[in-house]
Scaffold this active site. Structure first.
Site, short mmCIF file in Angstrom:
data_model
loop_
_atom_site.label_atom_id
_atom_site.label_comp_id
_atom_site.label_asym_id
_atom_site.label_seq_id
_atom_site.Cartn_x
_atom_site.Cartn_y
_atom_site.Cartn_z
N PHE A 128 -72.22 -1.57 21.87
CA PHE A 128 -71.33 -0.93 22.83
C PHE A 128 -70.26 -0.22 22.00
O PHE A 128 -69.51 -0.88 21.27
CB PHE A 128 -70.71 -2.04 23.69
N LEU A 130 -67.11 1.86 22.18
CA LEU A 130 -65.99 2.41 22.94
C LEU A 130 -64.79 2.68 22.01
O LEU A 130 -64.25 3.78 21.98
CB LEU A 130 -65.60 1.42 24.05
N SER A 137 -56.73 -0.46 22.73
CA SER A 137 -56.31 -0.92 24.06
C SER A 137 -56.27 0.25 25.05
O SER A 137 -56.62 0.11 26.21
CB SER A 137 -54.93 -1.57 23.98
N ILE A 162 -67.16 -1.60 15.82
CA ILE A 162 -68.36 -1.66 16.66
C ILE A 162 -69.23 -2.85 16.25
O ILE A 162 -69.83 -2.86 15.16
CB ILE A 162 -69.16 -0.33 16.57
N ARG A 271 -60.04 -41.89 11.05
CA ARG A 271 -59.00 -41.77 10.02
C ARG A 271 -57.99 -42.93 10.09
O ARG A 271 -57.36 -43.15 11.12
CB ARG A 271 -58.27 -40.43 10.24
N GLN A 345 -54.65 -29.36 12.72
CA GLN A 345 -53.46 -30.10 12.29
C GLN A 345 -53.78 -31.59 12.16
O GLN A 345 -53.35 -32.25 11.22
CB GLN A 345 -52.33 -29.87 13.31
N GLU A 372 -62.76 -6.93 23.40
CA GLU A 372 -63.00 -6.75 24.85
C GLU A 372 -61.70 -6.83 25.66
O GLU A 372 -61.66 -7.37 26.76
CB GLU A 372 -64.06 -7.74 25.36
N1 COS Z 1 -63.64 -1.26 37.50
C1 COS Z 1 -63.79 -0.06 38.10
N2 COS Z 1 -62.89 0.95 37.95
C2 COS Z 1 -61.83 0.72 37.17
C3 COS Z 1 -61.62 -0.52 36.52
C4 COS Z 1 -62.58 -1.53 36.72
N3 COS Z 1 -62.46 -2.72 36.14
N4 COS Z 1 -60.47 -0.45 35.80
C5 COS Z 1 -59.96 0.76 35.99
N5 COS Z 1 -60.78 1.46 36.83
C6 COS Z 1 -60.57 2.83 37.31
C7 COS Z 1 -59.26 2.92 38.08
O1 COS Z 1 -59.46 2.58 39.44
C8 COS Z 1 -58.90 4.38 37.90
O2 COS Z 1 -59.70 5.13 38.79
P1 COS Z 1 -59.22 6.55 39.41
O3 COS Z 1 -59.22 7.51 38.29
O4 COS Z 1 -60.27 6.86 40.43
O5 COS Z 1 -57.85 6.29 39.98
C9 COS Z 1 -59.39 4.68 36.48
O6 COS Z 1 -60.41 3.70 36.20
C10 COS Z 1 -58.29 4.58 35.45
O7 COS Z 1 -57.71 3.28 35.56
P2 COS Z 1 -56.28 2.92 34.98
O8 COS Z 1 -55.29 3.97 35.44
O9 COS Z 1 -55.98 1.49 35.27
O10 COS Z 1 -56.53 3.15 33.40
P3 COS Z 1 -55.56 3.00 32.18
O11 COS Z 1 -55.77 4.18 31.30
O12 COS Z 1 -54.19 2.64 32.61
O13 COS Z 1 -56.23 1.76 31.35
C11 COS Z 1 -56.68 -0.49 30.72
C12 COS Z 1 -56.37 0.54 31.82
C13 COS Z 1 -55.56 -0.71 29.70
C14 COS Z 1 -56.87 -1.75 31.51
C15 COS Z 1 -57.99 -0.08 29.99
O14 COS Z 1 -57.78 1.02 29.13
C16 COS Z 1 -58.57 -1.23 29.16
O15 COS Z 1 -59.23 -2.13 29.69
N6 COS Z 1 -58.33 -1.21 27.84
C17 COS Z 1 -58.93 -2.18 26.95
C18 COS Z 1 -60.21 -1.64 26.46
C19 COS Z 1 -61.03 -2.67 25.78
O16 COS Z 1 -61.31 -3.72 26.33
N7 COS Z 1 -61.44 -2.34 24.57
C20 COS Z 1 -62.30 -3.18 23.82
C21 COS Z 1 -63.62 -2.52 23.70
S1 COS Z 1 -64.95 -3.60 23.57
S2 COS Z 1 -64.65 -4.63 22.01
#
Ligand code: COS
Length: 399
Positions: A128, A130, A137, A162, A271, A345, A372
């Protein structure tokens, strides 16, 4: 050592989950995989888990999986059991699920048939993709682009952190297809690892070694059929995939924490100190009490999140459990870190000796509070959901 499975009698679980955990624990007792080389070990675990049929829980029945839809409680139970036994076995299983989850959710018939049966048999290794150097974040800030090129697409960018990078057969790559549209301008592509222009050779070494790499895409051309789901709907697909697997990260944290508690109990009973065993001291008993309660608190949130999703699938209702999955991941991973630290500890000097179980657990748990979605991201998700649910803010004065 096998995990105590009393918690599986909770009403969140069915008989099938109890049998699954028992069979998996028994099978793990027969496995001897050399884990000195993490990449070779992960390949070996994927093959072994595939041959034994356990990867069938990562894919749907229509493509050779165990059940019509992914069962969140099975994913939790499997990861909890694997993590107790071997963090690398857990990692190998988890990444087959995370790396194929987007295809299970949104793949068309051709994509599903081309990838999922092989993932479920352990014949293709999934990943995956991303995160990026400047988009962790803030997943919506990614800079990788995909532009139309003839009938297909051309991808450019750098993905990092990744998991399975370097050993994966394919990557689910998230890229901007409409850079001006923010989170509404991202799409997902299935990119085979042997696609010209894809370089996954930059291995990243981390404190708990596992396959991890930076993946560079330079004019990487993929066919039109590589687009996964609708164009520009990739952000939601990424979030939906994470919603399923975050509860399973919590499951892995529970496995680590249960293992640490079990090590702590054995050690403190053995222990000798001041003419007693360490376990005779109230200070030890109080600490063990805290550890057990921390584990149960994480477990209940984890099982709730998994049960809610499975129940919603069974009822044909909305499967969105973002808030509950975030709570489970946050609490189970943070609590597991505390439990493992306390166990270490109690072991005194032995706890920091390289090669002791608590020493490796101390390193293994750390990344679960980051990957994640870091704890701070989970706090944000939960906080936003609390505010969204609350009554509109009052604009009045003192009455
Ligand atoms: N399921 C479905 N839709 C979702 C959702 C979910 N769990 N979370 C967000 N959305 C949708 C929202 O409803 C919004 O939709 P609209 O554009 O129609 O309004 C859109 O996605 C954007 O959502 P939001 O405004 O909440 O996004 P942000 O940019 O504020 O980001 C976080 C939100 C921080 C929660 C997100 O970027 C995140 O999860 N970051 C962490 C990423 C991560 O886990 N990385 C690790 C990768 S794998 S090791």
């Amino acid at each position: 050592m096998s995990p105590d499975q009393k918690h599986l009698s909770l009403p969140f679980f069915d008989e099938a989950h109890r049998t699954l955990a028992k069979d998996l624990a028994a099978w793990l007792g027969t496995q001897e995989i050399d884990e000195h080389d993490d990449r070779a070990a992960c390949r070996a675990w994927v093959k072994a888990l595939g041959d034994a049929g356990f990867l069938r829980w990562c894919v749907p029945q229509a493509q050779g999986g165990a059940l019509p839809a992914l069962d969140s409680r099975a994913l939790v139970v499997i990861r909890e059991t694997l993590a107790f036994h071997s963090p690398l076995a857990d990692f190998a299983f988890a990444m087959q699920g995370l790396g194929s989850g987007a295809i299970t959710l949104e793949g068309d018939a051709t994509q599903r048939d081309a990838y999922l049966p092989a993932v479920g048999r352990g014949e293709k290794i999934a990943a995956f993709a991303l995160s990026e150097p400047d988009a962790g974040s803030d997943a919506g800030a990614l800079a990788t682009t995909a532009v139309r090129d003839g009938n297909g697409w051309r991808l450019n960018g750098t993905k990092t952190w990744i998991s399975n990078g370097g050993i994966a057969d394919y990557y689910c790559v998230f890229a901007k297809t409409d850079p001006a549209a923010g989170t509404r301008g991202m799409s997902c592509f299935i990119v085979d690892a042997n696609t010209p222009g894809l370089d996954d050779s930059a291995h990243i070494e981390v404190m708990a070694p596992h396959p991890l790499a930076t993946v560079v895409l330079r004019d990487c051309k993929v066919a039109a059929g590589a687009l996964l789901g609708a164009e520009n709907a990739g952000f939601k697909l990424a979030m939906q995939t994470l919603d399923i697997f975050r509860a399973s990260v919590a499951g892995a944290a529970l496995g680590f924490a249960r293992c640490a508690l079990s090590e702590a109990v054995s050690h403190t009973r053995r222990r000798k100190m001041f003419g007693h065993t360490l376990a005779d001291f109230q200070i030890t008993q109080a600490k063990l009490g805290d550890m057990a309660a921390d584990i149960d608190a994480g477990a209940l949130l984890t099982y709730r999140a998994a049960w809610l999703r499975d129940d919603a699938i069974a009822r044909g209702a909305s499967t969105r459990v973002t808030r509950e999955a975030a709570m489970a991941k946050m609490v189970a991973t943070e609590n597991a870190q505390r439990v493992i630290d306390a166990a270490l500890q109690m072991h005194g000097g032995l706890g920091v000796k390289v090669g002791s179980r608590v020493e490796s657990l101390y390193r293994d748990i750390r990344s679960l509070r980051i990957y994640e979605g870091a704890t701070e991201v989970q706090q944000l998700i939960i906080g936003k959901s609390v505010l969204a649910e609350a009554a509109p803010k009052s604009t009045g004065g003192n009455g």
